[in-house]
Design a protein around this motif. Structure first.
Motif, short mmCIF file in Angstrom:
data_model
loop_
_atom_site.label_atom_id
_atom_site.label_comp_id
_atom_site.label_asym_id
_atom_site.label_seq_id
_atom_site.Cartn_x
_atom_site.Cartn_y
_atom_site.Cartn_z
N VAL A 114 1.24 -0.91 0.10
CA VAL A 114 0.35 0.25 -0.06
C VAL A 114 0.96 1.54 0.42
O VAL A 114 1.95 1.28 0.53
CB VAL A 114 -1.04 -0.45 1.20
N THR A 115 0.13 2.37 0.15
CA THR A 115 0.40 2.94 -0.46
C THR A 115 -0.10 4.68 1.03
O THR A 115 -0.64 4.49 1.36
CB THR A 115 1.02 4.48 -1.88
N GLU A 116 0.77 5.69 1.16
CA GLU A 116 0.31 6.44 2.33
C GLU A 116 -0.36 7.93 1.46
O GLU A 116 0.62 7.58 0.28
CB GLU A 116 1.00 7.16 3.40
N MET A 117 -1.01 8.68 2.06
CA MET A 117 -1.55 9.47 1.13
C MET A 117 -1.01 10.54 1.51
O MET A 117 -0.29 11.07 2.36
CB MET A 117 -3.05 10.14 1.53
N ASN A 118 -0.13 10.91 0.72
CA ASN A 118 0.71 12.81 0.35
C ASN A 118 0.55 13.46 -0.73
O ASN A 118 0.11 12.75 -1.88
CB ASN A 118 2.52 12.36 0.87
N ASN A 119 1.34 14.66 -0.50
CA ASN A 119 0.87 15.47 -2.61
C ASN A 119 0.25 15.25 -2.91
O ASN A 119 0.69 15.26 -4.07
CB ASN A 119 2.66 15.02 -2.32
N GLY A 120 -1.38 14.98 -2.10
CA GLY A 120 -1.83 15.08 -2.89
C GLY A 120 -2.31 13.45 -3.47
O GLY A 120 -3.34 13.55 -4.41
N LYS A 121 -1.69 12.33 -3.24
CA LYS A 121 -1.55 11.01 -4.11
C LYS A 121 -1.37 9.97 -2.86
O LYS A 121 -1.09 10.41 -1.90
CB LYS A 121 -0.89 10.84 -5.02
N GLY A 122 -1.36 9.44 -3.58
CA GLY A 122 -1.31 7.30 -2.75
C GLY A 122 -2.96 7.54 -1.53
O GLY A 122 -3.99 7.78 -1.97
N GLY A 123 -2.32 6.65 -0.82
CA GLY A 123 -3.68 6.17 0.27
C GLY A 123 -4.74 5.04 -0.93
O GLY A 123 -4.48 4.41 -1.67
#
Length: 697
Positions: free
Chosen positions: A168-177
């Motif tokens: 999974v990715t984390e939500m950062n800089n308006g992307k991911g999650g």
């Protein structure tokens, strides 16, 4: 993808301006580094009229960049990447490539992130050294969550499925999650190694693709224009077999990665954004070169997609490969491919059945190849691949193997006989000794020294001198070297005047040569070594009894014996009887000398001197003798059984040879030999040597 084989020219002022620009930014305080832009004229020389011209001219613009070390006390890749991968919302943090997590900048050795090679270094350039350019190229390096980096490993970029493991990715800089939806905003993976899968998440898959497009165009083989060091040819492909074959554990001249069709789709799915442009600016400020596919994404469409009508269909694998062992070489022949756009073939070799294989030829235009960089008696396994004018590589051919022969002059070959490379305090008196048959002229022979860390040749020396008789028709000559590396493993190749490797020895371990005459060969560890406690004035020496290199064994350090028979070593030479009866020619009477053992079923080691230079000498032999009326009675061996072979004499009117003897000669038999030498200026058109009698052991 057209692979252009040419010598490249470079405008010094252009190269200098790039390196100076990089140096100026590095010397500036890193926190206040100003983002650069491509100079207005940076791409002026690019010709995009055809795919071939676009590739060639882009390569000229971006190659020969300034290299920074991977890790050092000065500016290194950590410094560059922590600026290039900076979190745009927090200048004290970095944003990693796969997890999209924001971490405080900590430099090397931290527990959160490390450096990811988007093109895994195991595919073509695993051994970092001062000449390994792609290993430290920041355009392909990314800061990455350490666990995700380990999970990716060296898997190629492919399309996965919901059946894969989610990263999974984390939500950062308006992307991911997000989680649990394929593909969603997650990375997906399965398997391992070349057959495994790594699907990058949507927010970075275009970034990764354009990094690999850059590598494919930046690295075309040849030499770095400033340093002169060799660079690999990195090629994107959909051929998993070629990718797997690049995973040899050593730096390779040609290496493959992919999948190129998947990367092109990722390039379309994730267009260039402001963050990727800013990253390109930062790296340009250090290295002095840019990723052109960030500045001009349309060029990726032309070189890796259909926009320029590029052929993406690979040619068929070559067929009909036949490998034939010869004296000191292997001859390879295969059927011509029928495709009209065939550009050339690559010859790959291994010392193990089934590989892994190493490219030994570069791109050759014809369907045959002579491999002379071999060690006689070693079995080699070969495959061939084809490449078309668009750079598409084929699958490899079926494998064939061959063993190069020792040749008619086998026992006349010299060998490495003694070595000193390390001692207590300052290293002194470092030398390598070469031994061989009396009368052997070492002019044109060569010693090459190799660094086992990466396999590169670091020194070479042309030899000279004629080996004197130090007992039983053998002797040795030592050659002083200012410095022989002692880092271990390191190695030495003895190379004949034709460029064939006769011996490739190493100490403190074994390795594969990356360049030089021994490229692709695996060294033989001599099994003994010196270190910082070794007494000066001692050496490693061959001991035992025999008449060729393989008869002896390496001994631990003892009192050195340069230019002399080693301690514990003796040469074997049976009693040869000179029967006389020569016939002089224009240069006098040729002299035949027997040296070394006369082994039943193997042959006789003979040397000829005082013959007409650049003539042809015919050796005759038999189990009995007779006197023929030749200018007063010259002894000529009877031909029952017998051998008759012709050999060229050298500029000194000499030749060393092993005369192959028919099998079945009994022990204790007397055999007779004589040379007849063509001598057009002589009284009867030829001259004859004395005759010899030897007894089989």
């Amino acid at each position: 993808m057209l692979r252009t084989l040419s010598f490249r020219e470079w405008t010094p002022s252009a190269r200098a301006s790039r390196v100076i620009a990089a140096a100026a930014l590095v010397l500036a305080a890193l926190p206040s580094l100003t983002r650069a832009q491509a100079p207005p004229t940076y791409y002026n020389s690019v010709d995009n009229s055809t795919p071939a011209s676009l590739r060639a001219t882009l390569h000229e613009v971006i190659d020969d960049h300034a290299r920074f070390p991977y890790t050092s006390g000065g500016t290194d890749t950590w410094d560059i990447l922590e600026l290039a991968d900076e979190d745009p919302n927090n200048s004290s943090n970095i944003l990693d490539v796969y997890r999209n997590a924001s971490y405080a900048k900590q430099g090397g050795g931290n527990s959160n992130y490390d450096r990811e090679h988007t093109w895994p270094s195991s595919y073509g350039f695993p051994d970092d050294n001062s000449s390994n350019m792609p290993f430290t190229d920041a355009h392909q390096l990314r800061l990455c969550n350490s666990s995700y980096n380990s999970s990716r490993g060296n898997k190629p970029f492919k399309t996965s499925s919901i059946a894969g493991s989610e990263r999974v990715t984390e939500m950062n800089n308006g992307k991911g999650g997000g989680v649990g939806v394929y593909p969603g905003q997650s990375n997906w993976t399965s398997g391992s190694g070349p057959s495994g899968i790594w699907e990058t998440w949507i927010g970075r898959r275009g970034d990764v693709a354009r990094s690999l497009f850059y590598l494919d165009v930046r690295y075309e083989g040849g030499l770095h224009g400033l340093t002169g060091v060799s660079e690999p040819d990195l090629i994107l492909t959909d051929n998993v077999a070629l990718i797997s074959a690049s995973n040899t554990g050593s730096n390779e001249p040609v290496a493959y990665m992919g999948l190129v069709s998947v990367l092109y789709q990722w390039h379309l799915q994730d267009p260039v954004d402001a963050d990727e442009q800013a990253r390109n600016d930062v790296i340009f400020g250090f290295q002095g070169n840019r990723n052109p596919f960030v500045d001009h994404p349309e060029w990726a469409d032309c070189l890796f997609g259909p926009s320029c009508s590029i052929d993406m269909i690979p040619p068929a694998a070559p067929t009909g490969l036949v490998a034939t062992g010869q004296a000191g070489a292997v001859d390879l022949d295969w059927d011509d491919n029928s495709e009209p756009d065939i550009f050339g073939y690559r010859v790959q070799r291994s010392t193990s059945m089934g590989g892994p294989y190493t490219d030994i030829s570069g791109l050759v235009a014809v369907s045959d190849y002579l491999d002379s960089a071999v060690i006689p008696g070693t079995t080699y396994y070969y495959v061939i691949s084809a490449s078309d004018t668009s750079g598409n590589p084929s699958n490899i051919s079926g494998e064939d193997s061959a063993t190069p022969l020792m040749g008619v002059a086998a026992a006349a070959l010299p060998w490495i006989n003694e070595l000193h490379y390390d001692n207590a305090s300052t290293d002194v008196g470092e030398f390598i000794e070469v031994a061989g048959r009396t009368g052997l002229d070492l002019g044109g022979w060569k010693l090459e020294l190799y660094n086992g860390s990466g396999g590169a040749m670091y020194d070479s020396r042309l030899l000279s001198g004629v080996i004197a008789n130090q007992g039983d028709c053998f002797g040795a000559i030592s050659f002083d070297f200012g410095q022989i590396q002692n880092g271990g493993p390191d190695g030495i190749a003895l190379v004949d005047p034709m460029g064939s490797v006769i011996e490739f020895l190493s100490y403190e371990g074994s390795f594969i040569a990356a360049d030089g005459s021994a490229v692709g060969l695996t060294s033989t560890d001599i099994g003994v070594a010196e270190d910082f406690t070794t007494v000066a004035g001692t050496s490693l020496q061959l001991g035992g009894s025999g008449h060729e290199g393989g008869d002896f064994f390496w001994q631990a350090s003892q009192l050195e014996t340069p230019d002399a028979v080693n301690l514990g070593q003796s040469y074997t030479n049976p009693a040869w009887v000179d029967l006389g009866f020569g016939l002089a020619g224009i240069t006098g009477e040729p002299l035949l000398v027997g040296c070394g053992s006369l082994d039943a079923g193997l042959g006789a080691a003979l040397s000829l001197t005082n013959a007409r230079p650049f003539s042809t000498a015919f050796v005759v032999g038999g189990l009995s003798q007779l006197n023929a009326p030749l200018k007063g009675g010259t002894l000529v061996p009877n031909f029952s059984p017998g051998v008759v072979k012709g050999f060229p004499t050298n500029a000194s009117g000499a030749f060393l040879i092993d005369t192959l003897w028919p099998a079945g000669v009994p022990s204790g038999a007397d055999v007779y030999f004589q040379y007849w030498v063509l001598d057009a200026a002589g009284p009867v058109g030829f001259s004859a040597s004395n005759a010899l009698r030897g007894t089989t052991p």
